[in-house]
Write a protein that holds these residues in place. Structure first.
Motif, short mmCIF file in Angstrom:
data_model
loop_
_atom_site.label_atom_id
_atom_site.label_comp_id
_atom_site.label_asym_id
_atom_site.label_seq_id
_atom_site.Cartn_x
_atom_site.Cartn_y
_atom_site.Cartn_z
N TYR A 34 -4.78 -13.26 6.52
CA TYR A 34 -3.79 -12.29 5.93
C TYR A 34 -4.37 -12.01 4.29
CZ TYR A 34 -1.55 -12.44 10.31
OH TYR A 34 -0.99 -12.65 11.64
N SER A 35 -4.43 -10.91 4.03
CA SER A 35 -4.80 -10.69 2.41
C SER A 35 -3.53 -9.93 1.95
CB SER A 35 -5.99 -10.14 2.32
OG SER A 35 -6.17 -8.77 2.75
N ASN A 36 -3.23 -10.00 0.46
CA ASN A 36 -2.58 -9.20 0.03
C ASN A 36 -2.77 -8.84 -1.37
OD1 ASN A 36 -1.30 -12.02 -0.12
ND2 ASN A 36 -0.38 -11.09 -1.92
N ASP A 37 -2.58 -7.81 -2.10
CA ASP A 37 -2.78 -7.57 -3.39
C ASP A 37 -3.94 -7.88 -4.25
OD1 ASP A 37 -0.03 -6.37 -3.36
OD2 ASP A 37 0.67 -8.51 -3.37
N CYS A 38 -5.01 -7.81 -3.43
CA CYS A 38 -6.54 -8.39 -3.85
C CYS A 38 -7.06 -7.11 -4.88
CB CYS A 38 -7.42 -8.48 -2.84
SG CYS A 38 -6.84 -9.84 -1.59
N ASP A 39 -7.57 -7.97 -6.00
CA ASP A 39 -8.44 -6.80 -6.66
C ASP A 39 -9.59 -7.31 -7.09
OD1 ASP A 39 -7.92 -8.81 -8.73
OD2 ASP A 39 -6.45 -7.52 -9.95
N ASP A 40 -10.08 -8.59 -6.46
CA ASP A 40 -11.65 -9.04 -6.73
C ASP A 40 -12.54 -8.78 -5.48
OD1 ASP A 40 -10.53 -10.69 -4.63
OD2 ASP A 40 -11.29 -12.45 -5.74
N GLY A 41 -12.07 -8.03 -4.53
CA GLY A 41 -13.13 -7.67 -3.42
C GLY A 41 -12.89 -8.56 -2.20
N THR A 42 -11.95 -9.46 -2.35
CA THR A 42 -11.63 -10.39 -1.27
C THR A 42 -11.40 -9.46 0.04
OG1 THR A 42 -10.53 -12.14 -2.66
CG2 THR A 42 -9.79 -11.77 -0.26
N ASP A 43 -10.52 -8.41 0.14
CA ASP A 43 -10.20 -7.71 1.15
C ASP A 43 -11.60 -7.20 1.79
OD1 ASP A 43 -10.18 -6.05 -1.12
OD2 ASP A 43 -8.21 -5.17 -0.57
N ALA A 44 -12.30 -6.62 0.85
CA ALA A 44 -13.47 -5.81 1.28
C ALA A 44 -14.46 -6.63 2.01
CB ALA A 44 -14.38 -5.26 -0.05
N LEU A 45 -14.65 -8.15 1.29
CA LEU A 45 -15.44 -9.04 1.87
C LEU A 45 -14.98 -9.32 3.47
CD1 LEU A 45 -17.79 -11.20 2.26
CD2 LEU A 45 -16.34 -12.68 0.66
N LEU A 46 -13.78 -9.52 3.71
CA LEU A 46 -13.02 -9.74 4.94
C LEU A 46 -13.38 -8.76 5.78
CD1 LEU A 46 -9.91 -11.37 3.76
CD2 LEU A 46 -11.82 -12.71 4.74
N ASP A 47 -13.26 -7.43 5.41
CA ASP A 47 -13.64 -6.44 6.37
C ASP A 47 -15.05 -6.32 6.79
OD1 ASP A 47 -11.18 -5.50 6.09
OD2 ASP A 47 -11.45 -3.81 4.33
N VAL A 48 -15.87 -6.87 5.91
CA VAL A 48 -17.18 -6.83 6.30
C VAL A 48 -17.35 -8.02 7.24
CG1 VAL A 48 -19.58 -7.34 5.60
CG2 VAL A 48 -18.24 -5.90 4.14
N LEU A 49 -16.61 -9.10 7.06
CA LEU A 49 -16.63 -10.23 7.94
C LEU A 49 -16.49 -9.72 9.28
CD1 LEU A 49 -16.10 -13.12 5.51
CD2 LEU A 49 -18.21 -12.77 6.74
N ALA A 50 -14.93 -9.05 9.36
CA ALA A 50 -14.59 -8.60 10.61
C ALA A 50 -15.43 -7.59 11.25
CB ALA A 50 -13.33 -8.12 9.99
N ALA A 51 -15.98 -6.88 10.53
CA ALA A 51 -16.73 -5.74 11.29
C ALA A 51 -17.93 -6.60 11.89
CB ALA A 51 -17.35 -4.87 10.30
N GLY A 52 -18.40 -7.82 11.35
CA GLY A 52 -19.53 -8.51 11.83
C GLY A 52 -19.04 -9.56 12.72
#
Length: 348
Positions: A34-52
């Motif tokens: 679960y992520s919230n209020d990220c501005d360092d790319g955490t959520d983007a990295l997790l999205d890529v990992l989720a897509a994989g």
């Protein structure tokens, strides 16, 4: 055996791949972030990992409240949790260091004779003079901690808990599960990380002081929970600006640092996991887009350090933390009472 790790993150991008790789190396099969209020790319990295297909990633459902507890409430109904044999609730700066068998969670469960819950206590690893952030494994950079049996003058130390699927669960807490009812019926077998029954006061959660902690002496024969709450000084400054991912309004400054800066004890046992960590990290980096997303997080982290160092408040805080004692506050008070300077004692 299906083992799911559940965690909450905010601006942990540079450290995600190491934590995922390490947990895969010790037997975790599934991840719920679960992520919230990220501005360092955490959520983007997790999205890529989720897509994989590596993790599942959801926005934190909390609305200005207790981020972690709201997420764990939601997690309880997610298939990745309900279909797991065991659930491991932990943070990205916490690494389960298993001392038995092949150093995996199944080996720990077997050593404890398959109870319905296993609570493993923290060992806080200090900064150890590491000032600059480096894109290298955290577990290899920080090898000093407090005496494992005593932290800040306390013998009872907090824990995190592995929970079996048939535990009579009402809800997951950040440190331990809670029972569906509080009646006098027989409780399930719940062990510490030496396979011993956890203390009754902790088991029943009837004493506020013992809800998430119990005496550490003799409780870590099979596993320790290495907690790298400080990391490098650069990363800690970023952490102070970020605030607490788990609770709104909680900040990290000098007191939090001082409580975890004790480096009297060397423990490099976790380094046995470095080859497996490196292998798993390499696999993750091959997932399309992951290496690039990780590097974007690293760049954002360094850029934030540079930006914060332009602020006099953070410059002064960094200087103060750099010069802070590396012994616990109770020890410093005692030395001062004896007319001794902590630097002379620490440096011999």
């Amino acid at each position: 055996m299906r083992i799911t790790a559940a965690t909450c993150v905010k601006n942990e991008g540079p450290f995600l791949l190491e934590w995922i790789a390490y947990n895969r190396a010790i037997g975790v099969t599934d991840f719920l972030f679960y992520s919230n209020d990220c501005d360092d790319g955490t959520d983007a990295l997790l999205d890529v990992l989720a897509a994989g297909g590596v993790v599942q990633h959801l926005p934190n459902p909390a609305e200005g409240r207790n981020y972690q507890m709201e997420a764990l409430k939601d997690a309880k109904r997610q298939p990745v949790i309900t279909q797991a044999d065991w659930v491991w609730v932990a943070d990205v700066d916490e690494f389960l260091n298993i001392h038995v068998g092949d150093n995996t969670i199944p080996a720990l469960i077997a050593a404890c004779d398959d109870p319905k819950a296993i609570s493993i206590q923290f060992q806080f690893f200090g900064n150890g003079g590491v000032d600059e952030y480096r894109d290298q494994p955290v577990i290899g950079q920080f090898l000093q901690s407090h005496d494992p049996d005593v932290w800040c003058g306390q013998l009872a130390i907090e824990c995190k808990t592995l929970v079996r699927k048939d535990f009579p669960l009402q809800y997951f807490g950040a440190h331990r599960p809670f029972f569906r009812d509080k009646g006098p019926r027989k409780r399930p077998r719940w062990s510490d990380a030496s396979g011993r029954p956890v203390p009754q006061a902790f088991l029943l959660a009837e004493n506020e002081r013992r809800i998430r902690r119990f005496p550490a002496k003799g409780a870590r024969d099979f596993a320790t929970l290495n907690h790298y709450a400080l990391r490098s000084l650069d990363s800690y400054i970023v952490k102070t600006e970020r605030g607490d991912v788990n609770r709104e309004g909680r900040n990290f400054e000098d007191a939090y640092w001082r409580e975890r800066a004790d480096v009297a004890w060397k423990d490099d046992s976790i380094l046995r996991m470095m080859p497996r960590l490196t292998e798993e990290f390499g696999r993750l980096a091959q997932v399309p887009g992951v290496a690039e997303a990780h590097q974007a997080c690293v760049h954002a982290h360094r850029a934030k350090v540079a930006r914060l160092m332009e602020d006099p408040f953070y410059r002064d805080l960094r200087r103060a933390l750099h010069d802070a004692p590396t012994i616990s506050q109770p020890e410093e008070v005692l030395l001062t009472h004896l007319g001794l300077d902590w630097r002379e004692v620490v440096n011999g």
